[in-house]
Design an enzyme around this catalytic site. Structure first.
Site, PDB file in Angstrom:
ATOM      1  N   GLY A  92     -11.361 -18.356  -5.458  1.00  0.00           N
ATOM      2  CA  GLY A  92     -10.968 -17.170  -6.258  1.00  0.00           C
ATOM      3  C   GLY A  92      -9.506 -17.161  -6.659  1.00  0.00           C
TER       4      GLY A  92
ATOM      5  CD  GLN B 262      -7.302 -26.618  -2.928  1.00  0.00           C
ATOM      6  OE1 GLN B 262      -7.197 -27.729  -2.436  1.00  0.00           O
ATOM      7  NE2 GLN B 262      -6.962 -26.350  -4.170  1.00  0.00           N
TER       8      GLN B 262
ATOM      9  CE  LYS C 233     -13.754 -16.049 -14.357  1.00  0.00           C
ATOM     10  NZ  LYS C 233     -12.616 -16.960 -14.215  1.00  0.00           N
TER      11      LYS C 233
ATOM     12  CG  HIS D  87     -16.773 -26.076 -14.608  1.00  0.00           C
ATOM     13  ND1 HIS D  87     -16.279 -25.708 -15.833  1.00  0.00           N
ATOM     14  CD2 HIS D  87     -15.787 -25.777 -13.717  1.00  0.00           C
ATOM     15  CE1 HIS D  87     -15.062 -25.229 -15.693  1.00  0.00           C
ATOM     16  NE2 HIS D  87     -14.739 -25.256 -14.428  1.00  0.00           N
TER      17      HIS D  87
HETATM   18  C1  LIG Z   1     -11.185 -23.937 -11.861  1.00  0.00           C
HETATM   19  S1  LIG Z   1     -10.353 -22.987 -10.629  1.00  0.00           S
HETATM   20  C2  LIG Z   1     -11.222 -21.438 -10.752  1.00  0.00           C
HETATM   21  C3  LIG Z   1     -10.435 -20.298 -10.207  1.00  0.00           C
HETATM   22  C4  LIG Z   1     -11.086 -18.911 -10.351  1.00  0.00           C
HETATM   23  N1  LIG Z   1     -12.367 -18.835  -9.712  1.00  0.00           N
HETATM   24  C5  LIG Z   1     -11.175 -18.530 -11.798  1.00  0.00           C
HETATM   25  O1  LIG Z   1     -12.270 -18.480 -12.345  1.00  0.00           O
HETATM   26  O2  LIG Z   1     -10.132 -18.310 -12.418  1.00  0.00           O
HETATM   27  C6  LIG Z   1     -10.991 -23.694  -9.143  1.00  0.00           C
HETATM   28  C7  LIG Z   1     -10.426 -23.082  -7.874  1.00  0.00           C
HETATM   29  O3  LIG Z   1     -11.054 -23.730  -6.762  1.00  0.00           O
HETATM   30  C8  LIG Z   1     -10.070 -23.889  -5.743  1.00  0.00           C
HETATM   31  N2  LIG Z   1     -10.495 -24.942  -4.811  1.00  0.00           N
HETATM   32  C9  LIG Z   1     -10.481 -26.277  -5.010  1.00  0.00           C
HETATM   33  N3  LIG Z   1     -10.943 -26.917  -3.927  1.00  0.00           N
HETATM   34  C10 LIG Z   1     -11.256 -25.947  -2.998  1.00  0.00           C
HETATM   35  C11 LIG Z   1     -11.792 -25.987  -1.680  1.00  0.00           C
HETATM   36  N4  LIG Z   1     -12.110 -27.147  -1.099  1.00  0.00           N
HETATM   37  N5  LIG Z   1     -12.006 -24.819  -1.039  1.00  0.00           N
HETATM   38  C12 LIG Z   1     -11.690 -23.639  -1.637  1.00  0.00           C
HETATM   39  N6  LIG Z   1     -11.197 -23.541  -2.899  1.00  0.00           N
HETATM   40  C13 LIG Z   1     -10.981 -24.688  -3.572  1.00  0.00           C
HETATM   41  C14 LIG Z   1      -8.816 -24.225  -6.538  1.00  0.00           C
HETATM   42  O4  LIG Z   1      -7.628 -24.033  -5.782  1.00  0.00           O
HETATM   43  C15 LIG Z   1      -8.938 -23.277  -7.718  1.00  0.00           C
HETATM   44  O5  LIG Z   1      -8.322 -22.032  -7.450  1.00  0.00           O
END
Ligand SMILES: C[S@@+](CC[C@H](N)C(=O)[O-])C[C@H]1O[C@@H](n2cnc3c(N)ncnc32)[C@H](O)[C@@H]1O
Length: 362
Positions: A206, A229, A262, A266
């Site tokens: 998020g 993270q 969200k 992908h």
């Molecule tokens: C494409 S962004 C989407 C962010 C948000 N949900 C939005 O729609 O704006 C993907 C998110 O996944 C997080 N992420 C990546 N690897 C992760 C992990 N192993 N555990 C938790 N979050 C993670 C990233 O830090 C990033 O904030």
């Protein structure tokens, strides 16, 4: 010599059209680069700050361009105007007619400091641009799980973002995600029903909590957990109803009535998405059949009459493939993933420009 004979008797006019088609697609990059140029110079900001349409000379002077470059600015503005980023009007001036440039809805999304500013996405990061020189190497090497980005740069996109020395990248990325998430405010009215009645919700990946805050405005009683993270949420403080948790969605997702994913799935291939979905299923298990997973992502429909939308989605798929080894999915791919993760039903509703709401039930 009848050249068209060499191509299986196609009409001459079709050859002309084919040539136009080819050049159009090859040169699409010029349109992208003109947009990058507009963002770097701050053209939309200049017109916005001016408060009314600007002439080319006014624009060049505000942007502090060398006066010898006004004719170049004219050609860039001509392309961007043709592409719908600026509008042109003419007004009477002492020396004849004068062209004035104003903003259009797409360029309003480039104004810095506005919540939905998408300027970051026009960046063309050097590592992203460079990776396209490595496509052959990528396709010849054995390691199936490597994205083009990793094959070219020796590290994943996430590793690059998270490196201390380049932490600006992480901030830029999160800002870009926040901007995109602000659009959620508009979409929320169309998907309010999925949040109604929830007591707890965990937003997986998020980010900095933009979506959480938007949902909170409409549903102040939901207890919201944002999992991301540690380097993203470590310094963030929540409140009574908003809790930031640093963790790894591949290992554990905190328990809640519903899980929100969200723009997450992908980013990952099917194997990793299955892990996230199974962890999500475990997270909502306390709610029995009333738990749900709420996915917001694209669902590609190649048969759609909206060719522009499909083209955008297919381009996004290339970005996901090359940057993360992820993918934009079609309905049948979503269905397989959802059923393989052990869920029993789902519903896909297009809600939000190019995205869909996918409700998934145990
Ligand atoms: C494409 S962004 C989407 C962010 C948000 N949900 C939005 O729609 O704006 C993907 C998110 O996944 C997080 N992420 C990546 N690897 C992760 C992990 N192993 N555990 C938790 N979050 C993670 C990233 O830090 C990033 O904030």
């Amino acid at each position: 010599m009848d050249l068209s004979m060499n191509y299986g008797n196609i009409e001459e006019s079709e050859l002309y059209d084919a040539q136009i088609h080819f050049y159009k697609h090859i040169h699409n990059i010029q349109s992208s680069m003109a947009l990058k140029f507009a963002v770097e110079l701050g053209i939309a900001d200049a017109i916005h700050n001016h408060g009314k349409p600007m002439t080319l000379v006014e624009l060049a002077s505000t942007l502090k361009l060398n006066p010898s470059k006004v004719s170049i600015l004219y050609r860039i503005m001509r392309l961007l105007t043709h592409n719908g980023f600026f509008a042109k009007t003419t007004s009477k001036a002492k020396a004849g007619e004068e062209t004035m440039y104003s903003l259009t809805p797409p360029s309003k999304l480039l104004i810095r400091g506005k919540p939905m500013c998408l300027a970051f996405f026009a960046g063309g990061h050097p590592r992203y641009m460079n990776m396209w020189n490595y496509t052959k190497k990528w396709l010849l090497e054995e390691k199936e799980e490597l994205s083009l980005f990793e094959s070219a740069n020796g590290e994943t996109f996430w590793e690059m973002l998270n490196k201390d020395s380049e932490s600006d990248n992480l901030c830029f990325f999160q800002e870009a995600m926040e901007a995109d998430s602000h659009m959620f405010k508009l979409a929320l009215k169309d998907c309010k029903h999925v949040f109604e009645g929830l007591e707890t919700l965990v937003d997986v990946g998020g980010g900095t909590g933009v979506v959480a805050k938007l949902i909170h405005e409409v549903f102040p009683d939901i207890k919201y957990t944002v999992l991301d993270q540690p380097q993203v949420v470590g310094n963030l403080t929540g409140n009574e109803n908003l809790n930031f948790v640093g963790g790894d969605m591949f290992k554990f997702i905190p328990h809640a009535d519903a899980v929100l994913l969200k723009w997450i799935l992908h980013d990952w291939n099917d194997e990793l998405c299955l892990k996230i979905l199974k962890n999500s299923k475990e997270a909502i298990s306390g709610k029995g059949k009333d738990g749900k997973v709420i996915i917001i992502d694209m669902s590609i429909d190649e048969t759609s009459d909206n060719r522009e939308l499909t083209e955008l989605q297919l381009n996004f798929d290339m970005v996901m493939l090359t940057l993360y080894n992820g993918k934009e999915r079609e309905k049948k791919e979503w269905e397989k993933l959802i059923y393989d993760a052990g869920f029993s039903c789902y519903k896909i509703t297009p809600i939000w420009g190019f995205k869909s709401l996918i409700e998934v039930y145990p």
